[in-house]
Motif scaffolding. Structure first.
Motif, PDB file in Angstrom:
ATOM      1  N   LYS A 144     -14.362  -3.351  15.263  1.00 28.82           N
ATOM      2  CA  LYS A 144     -14.032  -2.843  13.930  1.00 28.82           C
ATOM      3  C   LYS A 144     -15.271  -2.607  13.080  1.00 28.82           C
ATOM      4  N   SER A 145     -16.448  -2.679  13.681  1.00 33.37           N
ATOM      5  CA  SER A 145     -17.682  -2.494  12.919  1.00 33.37           C
ATOM      6  C   SER A 145     -17.791  -1.054  12.436  1.00 33.37           C
ATOM      7  N   GLN A 146     -18.563  -0.848  11.388  1.00 35.28           N
ATOM      8  CA  GLN A 146     -18.743   0.495  10.841  1.00 35.28           C
ATOM      9  C   GLN A 146     -19.410   1.419  11.851  1.00 35.28           C
ATOM     10  N   LEU A 147     -20.382   0.886  12.599  1.00 38.31           N
ATOM     11  CA  LEU A 147     -21.059   1.708  13.598  1.00 38.31           C
ATOM     12  C   LEU A 147     -20.086   2.206  14.660  1.00 38.31           C
ATOM     13  N   LEU A 148     -19.164   1.346  15.085  1.00 43.25           N
ATOM     14  CA  LEU A 148     -18.187   1.759  16.083  1.00 43.25           C
ATOM     15  C   LEU A 148     -17.175   2.738  15.480  1.00 43.25           C
ATOM     16  N   LYS A 149     -16.797   2.519  14.246  1.00 41.68           N
ATOM     17  CA  LYS A 149     -15.869   3.453  13.589  1.00 41.68           C
ATOM     18  C   LYS A 149     -16.457   4.861  13.535  1.00 41.68           C
ATOM     19  N   GLU A 150     -17.756   4.945  13.293  1.00 39.49           N
ATOM     20  CA  GLU A 150     -18.420   6.254  13.255  1.00 39.49           C
ATOM     21  C   GLU A 150     -18.383   6.918  14.622  1.00 39.49           C
ATOM     22  N   VAL A 151     -18.569   6.131  15.683  1.00 39.75           N
ATOM     23  CA  VAL A 151     -18.479   6.672  17.043  1.00 39.75           C
ATOM     24  C   VAL A 151     -17.069   7.195  17.307  1.00 39.75           C
ATOM     25  N   ILE A 152     -16.062   6.421  16.930  1.00 42.75           N
ATOM     26  CA  ILE A 152     -14.669   6.815  17.169  1.00 42.75           C
ATOM     27  C   ILE A 152     -14.326   8.095  16.418  1.00 42.75           C
ATOM     28  N   GLU A 153     -14.811   8.229  15.187  1.00 38.21           N
ATOM     29  CA  GLU A 153     -14.558   9.456  14.435  1.00 38.21           C
ATOM     30  C   GLU A 153     -15.184  10.663  15.131  1.00 38.21           C
ATOM     31  N   LYS A 154     -16.391  10.475  15.661  1.00 34.63           N
ATOM     32  CA  LYS A 154     -17.051  11.578  16.365  1.00 34.63           C
ATOM     33  C   LYS A 154     -16.272  11.976  17.612  1.00 34.63           C
ATOM     34  N   ILE A 155     -15.740  10.980  18.307  1.00 40.85           N
ATOM     35  CA  ILE A 155     -14.931  11.279  19.496  1.00 40.85           C
ATOM     36  C   ILE A 155     -13.736  12.132  19.105  1.00 40.85           C
ATOM     37  N   LYS A 156     -13.087  11.767  18.021  1.00 37.50           N
ATOM     38  CA  LYS A 156     -11.887  12.485  17.605  1.00 37.50           C
ATOM     39  C   LYS A 156     -12.200  13.874  17.062  1.00 37.50           C
ATOM     40  N   ILE A 157     -13.405  14.045  16.542  1.00 40.32           N
ATOM     41  CA  ILE A 157     -13.822  15.370  16.099  1.00 40.32           C
ATOM     42  C   ILE A 157     -14.032  16.296  17.292  1.00 40.32           C
ATOM     43  N   VAL A 158     -14.745  15.819  18.288  1.00 32.83           N
ATOM     44  CA  VAL A 158     -15.187  16.701  19.362  1.00 32.83           C
ATOM     45  C   VAL A 158     -14.198  16.814  20.515  1.00 32.83           C
ATOM     46  N   ALA A 159     -13.354  15.803  20.714  1.00 28.85           N
ATOM     47  CA  ALA A 159     -12.487  15.781  21.895  1.00 28.85           C
ATOM     48  C   ALA A 159     -11.612  17.022  22.034  1.00 28.85           C
ATOM     49  N   PRO A 160     -10.965  17.506  20.967  1.00 28.86           N
ATOM     50  CA  PRO A 160     -10.080  18.666  21.144  1.00 28.86           C
ATOM     51  C   PRO A 160     -10.803  19.987  21.362  1.00 28.86           C
ATOM     52  N   THR A 161     -12.120  20.027  21.170  1.00 32.30           N
ATOM     53  CA  THR A 161     -12.876  21.262  21.382  1.00 32.30           C
ATOM     54  C   THR A 161     -13.234  21.396  22.858  1.00 32.30           C
ATOM     55  N   GLU A 162     -13.875  22.505  23.189  1.00 27.97           N
ATOM     56  CA  GLU A 162     -14.306  22.730  24.570  1.00 27.97           C
ATOM     57  C   GLU A 162     -15.809  22.521  24.748  1.00 27.97           C
ATOM     58  N   THR A 163     -16.486  22.090  23.704  1.00 26.42           N
ATOM     59  CA  THR A 163     -17.936  22.000  23.765  1.00 26.42           C
ATOM     60  C   THR A 163     -18.403  20.847  24.651  1.00 26.42           C
ATOM     61  N   SER A 164     -19.629  20.969  25.141  1.00 24.89           N
ATOM     62  CA  SER A 164     -20.237  19.896  25.921  1.00 24.89           C
ATOM     63  C   SER A 164     -20.632  18.758  24.995  1.00 24.89           C
ATOM     64  N   VAL A 165     -20.641  17.545  25.536  1.00 28.21           N
ATOM     65  CA  VAL A 165     -20.979  16.363  24.746  1.00 28.21           C
ATOM     66  C   VAL A 165     -22.064  15.583  25.474  1.00 28.21           C
ATOM     67  N   LEU A 166     -23.042  15.097  24.727  1.00 24.78           N
ATOM     68  CA  LEU A 166     -24.086  14.250  25.274  1.00 24.78           C
ATOM     69  C   LEU A 166     -23.958  12.867  24.652  1.00 24.78           C
ATOM     70  N   ILE A 167     -23.695  11.863  25.487  1.00 27.19           N
ATOM     71  CA  ILE A 167     -23.531  10.478  25.017  1.00 27.19           C
ATOM     72  C   ILE A 167     -24.843   9.737  25.249  1.00 27.19           C
ATOM     73  N   LEU A 168     -25.379   9.165  24.193  1.00 21.51           N
ATOM     74  CA  LEU A 168     -26.667   8.485  24.251  1.00 21.51           C
ATOM     75  C   LEU A 168     -26.485   7.001  23.986  1.00 21.51           C
ATOM     76  N   GLY A 169     -27.348   6.189  24.553  1.00 20.13           N
ATOM     77  CA  GLY A 169     -27.276   4.758  24.287  1.00 20.13           C
ATOM     78  C   GLY A 169     -27.858   3.947  25.416  1.00 20.13           C
ATOM     79  N   GLU A 170     -28.148   2.692  25.121  1.00 21.36           N
ATOM     80  CA  GLU A 170     -28.700   1.789  26.127  1.00 21.36           C
ATOM     81  C   GLU A 170     -27.691   1.554  27.242  1.00 21.36           C
ATOM     82  N   SER A 171     -28.179   1.075  28.372  1.00 22.30           N
ATOM     83  CA  SER A 171     -27.294   0.718  29.479  1.00 22.30           C
ATOM     84  C   SER A 171     -26.324  -0.362  29.022  1.00 22.30           C
ATOM     85  N   GLY A 172     -25.067  -0.200  29.423  1.00 21.48           N
ATOM     86  CA  GLY A 172     -24.066  -1.220  29.124  1.00 21.48           C
ATOM     87  C   GLY A 172     -23.385  -1.086  27.783  1.00 21.48           C
ATOM     88  N   THR A 173     -23.625   0.018  27.055  1.00 27.32           N
ATOM     89  CA  THR A 173     -23.013   0.178  25.725  1.00 27.32           C
ATOM     90  C   THR A 173     -21.640   0.831  25.777  1.00 27.32           C
TER      91      THR A 173
END
Length: 450
Positions: A144-173
């Motif tokens: 429920k952290s703010q950082l995770l909420k921002e990630v979830i919002e981005k997922i919901k923005i981009v998921a219905p589109t057809e664009t490519s997505v690049l997921i960045l982050g350390e191993s295990g995130t």
């Protein structure tokens, strides 16, 4: 009412092409500026809704200088530039634009980028509602952290589109979890999602694995092989650790992104594929581009919509939720009646830095469930935090590649040179053995090192 866009570009041909594309797509072009001074005047007179911004302009000021002014005005902007060295990319990133496209580009990519940028801007301003499935849970994405909420919002923005997505982050995130969520929230959810670990593909077989081969195309090709892209047709392909792909494979992947077609090894015809590409990496791709290990054109094809996942140490308020989620998962699967974690144990979890992120936490809880002798995990045997030595650095900083090599060599040394299996370095590093072999080869570490 039409969205008004100002073009800030000092090359007339490029600016005119942009104008034609935008008018065709239904936008209103309020003008073309070739310098920051001219752009300021047009912004004051024409009141555009958006600015398309080149970096190198006429006069002493650059597009980056103007970007900081636009940010103060809360006027959204996107960069369109051919200037892509690492220092420029870092300066661009600091201004937090709504997009960046490298010249030359296709009309379709421009329009998609604008659509996503507009939605992101509207969402930030609170003028758009989220998608109707906004309340749906995302399987395995816990917190429920703010950082995770921002990630979830981005997922919901981009998921219905057809664009490519690049997921960045350390191993295990949790990059693969995010890829699956993007697929599940898309119109392709009834079709397959095919996962490919690029680091685990032997270089000699990458093309065959991704694009397939015809019978007899090479020694050992005893039958037709359908590659990962064909398997993912109409669905999604998730290319994990894409930074590990060699340059020649990157060229072929770029063609698939551009032309939506593949050729099997040994084949003489092209095969159309309709695949949504989601990629992930723990590498800093801007640095890989600057050092010639990753193609700039491929980077920008993938980087239309980046999602950066926070390290677990940066969202510690989610640790107890995650720990209890894994507790329930593994107590159920192991049929052990372990139902709680003590307050002392939870404090221990909070005070650890989790260099292996969520994956490390999951494995740790799994082990402690199996070892528990009562219904409660009372106390934990956590290793000393690994972040402290970095506070005592003397001398020049090592590169990420040097640090990775040293880390792997230390792991091998502590395991007496054993790579795979119980007690091996792969287990200690919490990565697949094949991935470790690939990294060792790339970094010049010989098997059996001790």
């Amino acid at each position: 009412m039409k969205e008004k866009i100002l073009i800030v570009e000092d090359e007339f041909i490029v600016a005119n092409d942009l104008k034609i594309m935008l008018l065709k797509a239904g936008y209103e072009v309020t003008g073309i500026a070739s310098s920051v001074v001219q752009a300021r005047k047009l912004i004051a007179e024409k009141k555009p809704n958006w600015v398309l911004l080149d970096i190198m302009l006429k006069g002493d000021l650059t597009g980056i200088d103007l970007a900081w002014e636009l940010k103060e005005m809360q006027l959204p902007y996107l960069y369109i530039s051919a200037n892509t060295n690492q220092s420029t990319l870092e300066a661009v990133k600091a201004t937090q634009p709504y997009g960046f496209m490298v010249k030359p580009f296709r009309e379709r990519d421009l329009i998609v980028m604008l659509d996503i940028a507009k939605y992101r801007f509207d969402l930030e301003k609170g003028t758009e509602n989220s998608f109707e499935n906004n309340d749906q849970a995302m399987d395995g994405i816990i917190g429920k952290s703010q950082l995770l909420k921002e990630v979830i919002e981005k997922i919901k923005i981009v998921a219905p589109t057809e664009t490519s997505v690049l997921i960045l982050g350390e191993s295990g995130t949790g990059k693969e979890k995010v890829a699956h969520s993007i697929h599940e929230f898309s119109s392709r959810k009834s079709k397959p999602i095919v996962v490919v670990n690029c680091a685990a593909l032997p270089h000699s077989l990458i093309e065959s694995e991704l694009f397939g081969h015809e019978k007899g195309s090479f020694t050992g090709a005893n039958s037709l092989r359908i590659g990962k892209f064909e398997q993912a047709n109409e669905g999604t392909i998730f290319l994990d650790e894409i930074g590990e792909l060699p340059l020649d494979s990157q060229v072929k992947l770029l063609r698939v992104l551009q032309e939506k077609e593949i050729e099997r090894l040994g084949g003489n015809k092209t095969i159309k594929v309709n695949v949504r590409i989601v990629a992930a990496t723990n590498r800093l791709l801007e640095k890989e581009v600057a050092e010639g290990r990753f193609r700039l054109d491929l980077y920008y094809r993938l980087n239309v919509f980046p999602i950066e996942l926070p390290a677990l140490k940066d969202r510690k308020e989610d640790i107890s939720l995650l720990a209890n989620y894994f507790l329930n998962k593994y107590s159920t699967s192991s049929r052990k009646k372990v139902s709680s974690i003590s307050k002392i144990a939870l404090e221990q979890l909070q005070n650890y830095d989790w260099p292996g992120n969520i994956r490390e936490l999951e494995h740790f809880i799994e082990r402690n469930v199996l070892l528990a002798k009562t219904s409660e995990i009372e106390t934990l045997d956590l290793p000393a935090t690994v972040s402290k030595p970095f506070l005592e650095i003397s001398g020049p900083l090592k590169s990420m590649e040097e640090m990775e090599k040293e880390h792997i060599m230390n792991a091998l040394k502590s395991c007496d040179g054993k790579v795979s299996g119980p007690g091996g370095a792969a287990e200690l590093l919490k990565i697949q053995a094949q991935t470790l072999y690939s990294k060792m080869k790339k970094l010049g570490i010989k098997q059996g090192y001790n």
